[in-house]
Design a protein around this motif. Sequence first.
Motif, PDB file in Angstrom:
ATOM      1  N   THR A  20     138.572   9.357  57.735  1.00 26.51           N
ATOM      2  CA  THR A  20     137.920   7.831  57.307  1.00 26.51           C
ATOM      3  C   THR A  20     137.410   7.750  55.865  1.00 26.51           C
ATOM      4  OG1 THR A  20     135.842   8.812  58.443  1.00 26.51           O
ATOM      5  CG2 THR A  20     137.411   7.665  59.720  1.00 26.51           C
ATOM      6  N   LYS A  21     136.627   9.144  55.377  1.00 29.43           N
ATOM      7  CA  LYS A  21     136.451   8.849  53.886  1.00 29.43           C
ATOM      8  C   LYS A  21     137.415   8.674  53.068  1.00 29.43           C
ATOM      9  CE  LYS A  21     133.339  11.722  50.897  1.00 29.43           C
ATOM     10  NZ  LYS A  21     132.940  12.766  50.694  1.00 29.43           N
TER      11      LYS A  21
ATOM     12  N   GLY B  75     140.152  15.507  51.133  1.00 30.75           N
ATOM     13  CA  GLY B  75     140.332  14.761  49.907  1.00 30.75           C
ATOM     14  C   GLY B  75     141.335  15.292  49.139  1.00 30.75           C
TER      15      GLY B  75
ATOM     16  N   LEU C 144     135.572  12.661  60.150  1.00 25.00           N
ATOM     17  CA  LEU C 144     134.844  12.271  59.006  1.00 25.00           C
ATOM     18  C   LEU C 144     135.508  12.106  57.605  1.00 25.00           C
ATOM     19  CD1 LEU C 144     131.280  13.781  59.777  1.00 25.00           C
ATOM     20  CD2 LEU C 144     131.886  11.381  59.363  1.00 25.00           C
ATOM     21  N   GLY C 145     136.398  13.256  57.585  1.00 26.75           N
ATOM     22  CA  GLY C 145     137.020  13.520  56.265  1.00 26.75           C
ATOM     23  C   GLY C 145     138.290  12.390  56.009  1.00 26.75           C
TER      24      GLY C 145
ATOM     25  N   ASP D 222     138.554   5.266  53.456  1.00 27.32           N
ATOM     26  CA  ASP D 222     137.639   4.037  53.074  1.00 27.32           C
ATOM     27  C   ASP D 222     137.706   4.112  51.226  1.00 27.32           C
ATOM     28  OD1 ASP D 222     136.793   3.509  55.511  1.00 27.32           O
ATOM     29  OD2 ASP D 222     134.933   4.735  55.540  1.00 27.32           O
ATOM     30  N   ASN D 223     137.805   5.236  50.856  1.00 24.65           N
ATOM     31  CA  ASN D 223     138.080   5.237  49.303  1.00 24.65           C
ATOM     32  C   ASN D 223     139.358   5.111  48.583  1.00 24.65           C
ATOM     33  OD1 ASN D 223     135.116   5.624  49.614  1.00 24.65           O
ATOM     34  ND2 ASN D 223     135.392   7.861  49.626  1.00 24.65           N
TER      35      ASN D 223
ATOM     36  N   GLU E  56     130.851   2.233  63.922  1.00 19.42           N
ATOM     37  CA  GLU E  56     130.372   1.612  62.984  1.00 19.42           C
ATOM     38  C   GLU E  56     130.471   0.181  62.779  1.00 19.42           C
ATOM     39  OE1 GLU E  56     133.023   3.178  59.456  1.00 19.42           O
ATOM     40  OE2 GLU E  56     131.261   4.246  59.111  1.00 19.42           O
TER      41      GLU E  56
END
Length: 230
Positions: A206-207, A225, A203-204, A210-211, A24
């Motif tokens: 880092t999401k 999440g 993927l999960g 990030d949020n 990224e």
Amino acid sequence: MKTILITGANRGIGFSLTNHYASEGCKVFATCRNLHHAEDLLTLAKENENIIVHDLDVSEATSIKNLALELSGETIDILINNAGVYGPKGIENHMITADEWLDVLRINTIAPFMVTQAFEANLARSHVKKIAFLSSKMGSMADNGSGGSYIYRSSKAALNSVVKSLSIDLVTKEIKVVALHPGWVLTEMGGPNALINTDESTLGLTKVIDNLTDEQSGQFISFDGTVIPW
Ligand SMILES: NC(=O)c1ccc[n+]([C@@H]2O[C@H](COP(=O)([O-])OP(=O)(O)OC[C@H]3O[C@@H](n4cnc5c(N)ncnc54)[C@H](OP(=O)(O)O)[C@@H]3O)[C@@H](O)[C@H]2O)c1
């Protein structure tokens, strides 16, 4: 370009997180305890100049101190305390010893705090200021329906307690902290029956990172999440 420091980056989830953030465009300080067991990571670092490999044994105070000195001028946006061990399961097939238990507590519970303490000043310089701790659903009291795994379960339950206190103590420095469950992941630790691969977990995770909001600091959150009960 964000800067990320990851422990236990030579294999498993740590390696996958390193690959994700570097591709990224983030700068990644990818750390591992033994550079002789880091062939894949060293190859990845050759292909991607965003990855800088350092040795760090999280259970060794001198190792933490040396890296903190080396990186003292750096701003770190996200610290990911990923390194961990499972340890012996106990009772069913093995008489566990106190020393075996203490070895796991040193790596899974005490080391993430020591690493956080050593790099807090680097994080305080950032505008992002996030610390993720790889915990496990196995550390949840509410989720324990099968017993066993005394050492691993207690090490992650205690880690969760560390994360909760840090979330309160680091509010004044605006540093957000979170305990994360990565799913049951196909790694050496997760074994061949695991449900997801490292890419799906990453993927999960880092999401979620990030949020991450102020309100979520101090929570125990799964890679999908959802909030996990203590
Ligand atoms: N896989 C799962 O299903 C699962 C589920 C829940 C939680 N987790 C947690 O997720 C994290 C990563 O797990 P994983 O599945 O990727 O495990 P893994 O494949 O067994 O990798 C563990 C990593 O931690 C490193 N490590 C162990 N002790 C260390 C030390 N003293 N200093 C520095 N590095 C050390 C290992 O380095 P070496 O190569 O040198 O041993 C390796 O890089 C762990 O905290 C684990 O408890 C995993």
